[in-house]
Structures are given as structure tokens and as C-alpha cells.
Design a protein around this motif. Structure first.
Motif, PDB file in Angstrom:
ATOM      1  N   VAL A  64       0.858  -1.185   0.000  1.00 19.34           N
ATOM      2  CA  VAL A  64       0.000   0.000   0.000  1.00 19.34           C
ATOM      3  C   VAL A  64       0.894   1.234   0.000  1.00 19.34           C
ATOM      4  O   VAL A  64       1.742   1.393   0.878  1.00 19.34           O
ATOM      5  N   THR A  65       0.734   2.077  -1.008  1.00 22.55           N
ATOM      6  CA  THR A  65       1.578   3.271  -1.104  1.00 22.55           C
ATOM      7  C   THR A  65       0.732   4.530  -1.143  1.00 22.55           C
ATOM      8  O   THR A  65      -0.471   4.494  -1.422  1.00 22.55           O
ATOM      9  N   ARG A  66       1.402   5.636  -0.810  1.00 15.51           N
ATOM     10  CA  ARG A  66       0.746   6.942  -0.814  1.00 15.51           C
ATOM     11  C   ARG A  66       1.622   7.859  -1.664  1.00 15.51           C
ATOM     12  O   ARG A  66       2.841   7.720  -1.669  1.00 15.51           O
ATOM     13  N   LEU A  67       0.997   8.794  -2.360  1.00 18.90           N
ATOM     14  CA  LEU A  67       1.752   9.759  -3.156  1.00 18.90           C
ATOM     15  C   LEU A  67       2.779  10.460  -2.279  1.00 18.90           C
ATOM     16  O   LEU A  67       2.518  10.751  -1.116  1.00 18.90           O
ATOM     17  N   ALA A  68       3.964  10.725  -2.838  1.00 11.67           N
ATOM     18  CA  ALA A  68       5.009  11.416  -2.092  1.00 11.67           C
ATOM     19  C   ALA A  68       4.556  12.836  -1.771  1.00 11.67           C
ATOM     20  O   ALA A  68       3.677  13.380  -2.431  1.00 11.67           O
TER      21      ALA A  68
END
Ligand SMILES: [Zn+2]
Length: 201
Positions: free
Chosen positions: A168-172
Motif C-alpha cells: 500500500v503506497t501513498r503519493l510522495a
């Protein structure tokens, strides 16, 4: 303070319910339409009726679609292992402008906002979990807006997605804080996408 009668007031009232249209703008647009030729006014009325009749939500990602599936879900060249989760269909337009993303989308149709009485059950969260649970997805990118509601929504989703054992990633960071994704220029959004970071929920 209804100064106008009948159809004119109805028109102003209806226009005033549109997002971003205050009472003054509603009046101005109503005058414009009253002065417009019948052809012009009818074309607008027809385009609304037709869009409502022919356009619906993609049954897979809840983007705008003509028919069962939207263009992205129909396109086999798009990588089905990566899902980019956005709040609104217009955010897809912003992400597509970056040319950095070749995966699929999932549209929540809003963000969690206790003030506006919007909870997870009003959003397409169940559908997202079902989609990921069906298998095949290895990464979910949380591309909700960089504001309070968007952050809260991303954190909420990260917690729900964690047990499913996917990345699960989030925008930088670097996106204009407090703003909407659609207002970020494509270079900034492209970098935020490229530099996305894993979320620890
Ligand atoms: Zn779709």
C-alpha cells in the motif's frame, strides 16, 4: 428573498445548487440562458438529459462509463496488478496527464468527511476491498487529495488493506497541501507518483 417568479426563480434555484455556483453566478447564468437563442439553450438541456441517460458508473472501478465498463477497465494493456485509488473521476484525468501510470483505477466517489456526514459506507470502499480480495492486485496507490479529508481517507484505507498482504503506497509529499489533485501540475503529480512511499498503517 425570491424576487423572480415561477420558471425564472426555479432556474436560478437549480443553477444555485451546482457546485461552486453562488446566488450571484446563478442569476448571471440564468440571464445568459434567457437571452440565448432557443437552439443554444436546448442544446445545453439536451446534453444534460443525454449524459444522464447514457452515462453511468463503471461496475468495476466506478469511473464514468458508457456501458458496463469504463475505457480503462476495458483496456487489456493496462496493468491490472496496480490499482490507483482516487476520490473522483476527474482525478483520473489529472493522473493520466502525468503519463506515469499504466495501471487500473478505483474511484471512491468522495472522501471521508465527518463535517459533511460522509463516512466509508457512502464511498466505494466495500467494492475496493472486494476487488483487492479477489486477487491479482499487488499494489494499491492511495492517490486521495492532499487535504485533511483525503489524508484521513488514505489512512483509513491503509488500515483496511494491510491484512490483505499487498503493498500500500501513498503519493510522495510535494503536492500543494490542502489542495485537490486536479490542481497539481502534471510534473509535480508525476513526481509524487514516482516517489510514492509505502504506508505503515
Ligand atoms: Zn472502470
Amino acid at each position: 428573498m425570491n424576487v423572480y417568479e415561477g420558471p425564472v426563480q426555479t432556474l436560478i434555484d437549480e443553477l444555485g445548487r451546482l457546485p461552486g455556483i453562488g446566488p450571484k453566478s446563478a442569476q448571471r447564468i440564468a440571464y445568459y440562458l434567457l437571452k440565448a437563442s432557443p437552439d443554444d439553450a436546448n442544446r445545453l438541456a439536451r446534453s444534460i438529459t443525454e449524459a444522464k441517460a447514457r452515462v453511468s458508473w463503471c461496475r468495476q472501478c466506478f469511473n464514468i462509463a458508457q456501458g458496463e465498463l469504463c475505457g480503462f477497465c476495458r483496456d487489456d494493456r493496462r496493468d491490472a496488478t496496480v490499482l490507483c485509488v482516487v476520490e473522483e473521476p476527474r482525478d483520473i484525468v489529472a493522473v493520466e496527464r502525468t503519463h506515469e501510470f499504466k495501471g487500473r483505477y478505483h474511484v471512491l466517489q468522495g472522501a471521508i468527511s465527518p463535517i459533511e456526514g460522509i463516512g466509508p459506507e457512502q464511498l466505494r470502499v466495500k467494492e475496493l476491498l472486494r476487488r483487492v480480495g479477489d486477487g491479482g492486485v499487488t499494489e494499491v496507490i492511495l492517490a486521495t487529495n492532499p487535504n485533511i479529508e483525503g489524508e484521513a481517507t488514505a489512512m483509513y484505507l491503509a488500515k483496511l488493506l494491510k491484512p490483505l498482504e499487498i503493498t500500500v503506497t501513498r503519493l510522495a509529499s510535494g503536492l500543494p497541501v490542502g489542495g485537490d489533485l486536479e490542481y497539481a501540475d502534471e510534473v509535480t503529480l508525476g513526481r509524487a507518483l514516482e516517489g510514492r512511499r509505502q504506508v505503515d498503517a
